[in-house]
Design a protein around this motif. Structure first.
Motif, PDB file in Angstrom:
ATOM      1  N   THR A  29     -34.684  36.193   9.209  1.00  0.00           N
ATOM      2  CA  THR A  29     -35.116  34.806   9.343  1.00  0.00           C
ATOM      3  C   THR A  29     -35.366  34.188   7.968  1.00  0.00           C
ATOM      4  O   THR A  29     -35.105  33.003   7.753  1.00  0.00           O
ATOM      5  N   ALA A  41     -38.687  26.818  13.109  1.00  0.00           N
ATOM      6  CA  ALA A  41     -38.016  27.173  14.364  1.00  0.00           C
ATOM      7  C   ALA A  41     -37.531  28.625  14.335  1.00  0.00           C
ATOM      8  O   ALA A  41     -37.655  29.358  15.327  1.00  0.00           O
ATOM      9  N   ILE A  42     -37.017  29.051  13.193  1.00  0.00           N
ATOM     10  CA  ILE A  42     -36.577  30.445  13.054  1.00  0.00           C
ATOM     11  C   ILE A  42     -37.771  31.388  13.175  1.00  0.00           C
ATOM     12  O   ILE A  42     -37.695  32.444  13.816  1.00  0.00           O
ATOM     13  N   ARG A  45     -38.832  31.710  16.833  1.00  0.00           N
ATOM     14  CA  ARG A  45     -37.882  32.509  17.617  1.00  0.00           C
ATOM     15  C   ARG A  45     -38.111  34.002  17.357  1.00  0.00           C
ATOM     16  O   ARG A  45     -38.139  34.814  18.297  1.00  0.00           O
ATOM     17  N   TRP A  55     -41.427  35.161  18.990  1.00  0.00           N
ATOM     18  CA  TRP A  55     -41.320  35.359  20.442  1.00  0.00           C
ATOM     19  C   TRP A  55     -40.693  36.717  20.746  1.00  0.00           C
ATOM     20  O   TRP A  55     -41.163  37.443  21.620  1.00  0.00           O
TER      21      TRP A  55
END
Length: 325
Positions: free
Chosen positions: A166, A199-200, A203, A206
């Protein structure tokens, strides 16, 4: 009478991570990350770039992830003893949870600040951002390549690897933002790049929290069909019934199973147990299984304890002593 046998799999297991090679790779990557992070913080503050500072924050979590991975490898190597009958194998899952949580918090913070900068963009030095971001791409490529060769079946190593991946994507986005600002003067590009980095982060967070949470909640390993395992056990020769079936993951790559298996009256339960455990290992990759074997229609034996004699107080003891012999 029923025959109860509680047996563990007789296979020899090695649950340790490939510690030597992984530890050396992680150490080299940690030195690269910490050294470049210091440069990035200094340039990010001087250039007023949120994209660079968010990358640096992400690299800080990279460094923490790698340091925790090193600690977890050492803990996982410790032998099982005392109350820790599986050793400290789940130290790596705690490490993965921490990595996911830090990514989640940092991602939210970067989103808040990135949105603020979209509405009120500060002056950002596009040239400095572009130069540092391109250097970051090179450093992260080297670090990612090194960790890609480590034991990524470990959730611990995979967590550190995902951090680096990331970060690599984030540096590419930051370099693009730096080039745009340098070429066009569009200052909001820095905030947009920061939102892309966030956003990366979210992700990756999660994925780590989901996978480590499954382990802590004693879920079956991903991709392992518990119903299929139950049907395979129940359909084996001599087996009448299977119940109390539990499948879980002790740590990365360490699935375990426990079940109560009822076999026919004339079935050799010891032979059946060996056959079932062999099938579980070969077909499902489950090498650690505990199977309680019972014969069908067995009568349970009840053990009755004799009633305790009533307690006699001091007065009764005195009367007993006064009785003539």
């Amino acid at each position: 009478m029923a025959h109860d046998h509680d047996h563990h799999a007789g296979h020899g297991h090695s649950h340790a991570v490939s510690a030597g090679a992984d530890r050396s790779k992680l150490t080299v990557v940690l030195v690269l990350i910490v050294g470049f992070m210091a440069v990035e913080v200094a340039v990010g503050i001087a250039a007023s770039s949120l994209a660079l500072l968010s990358d640096a924050a992400h690299m800080l979590t990279d460094a923490a992830a790698i340091a925790l991975a090193l600690v977890a490898i050492g803990l996982a190597q410790r032998p099982a003893k005392g109350a820790f009958t599986f050793g400290l194998l789940r130290a790596e899952i705690l490490s993965a949870q921490f990595n996911g949580a830090t990514l989640l918090v940092l991602g939210i913070l970067v989103i808040v600040e990135g949105l603020r900068r979209l509405f009120d963009p500060p002056a950002v030095q596009g040239g400095a951002v572009l130069a540092v971001a391109l250097l970051g791409v090179v450093v992260n490529l080297a670090a990612t390549w090194m960790l890609a060769r480590a034991n990524r079946s470990s959730m611990n190593i995979e967590g550190a690897y995902q951090h680096l991946l990331t970060d690599l994507a984030a540096f590419i986005a930051t370099a693009v933002a730096g080039g745009v600002m340098l070429a066009t003067g569009f200052r909001r590009a820095d905030g947009i790049a920061a939102l892309f980095v966030a956003a990366i982060m979210l992700r990756a967070a999660w994925g780590l929290l989901r996978d480590s949470g499954r382990v802590f909640l004693e879920a079956a390993p991903r991709g392992m069909d518990v119903d299929e395992i139950g049907h395979a056990l129940a359909g084996a020769r001599g087996v009448v019934e299977v119940h109390d079936l539990h499948v879980w993951e002790v740590s990365s790559g360490f699935p375990a199973l426990a079940a109560h298996v009822v076999v026919g009256r004339d079935c050799d339960c010891h032979d059946a147990r060996v056959r079932l455990q062999t099938m579980l290992g070969e077909r499902f990759g489950i090498e650690h299984s505990t199977l309680q074997m019972d014969h069908q229609g067995g009568e349970l034996v009840q053990l009755e304890m004799p009633a305790p004699a009533p307690r006699r107080g001091p007065a009764a003891a005195a009367r007993r002593a006064e009785r003539p012999r």
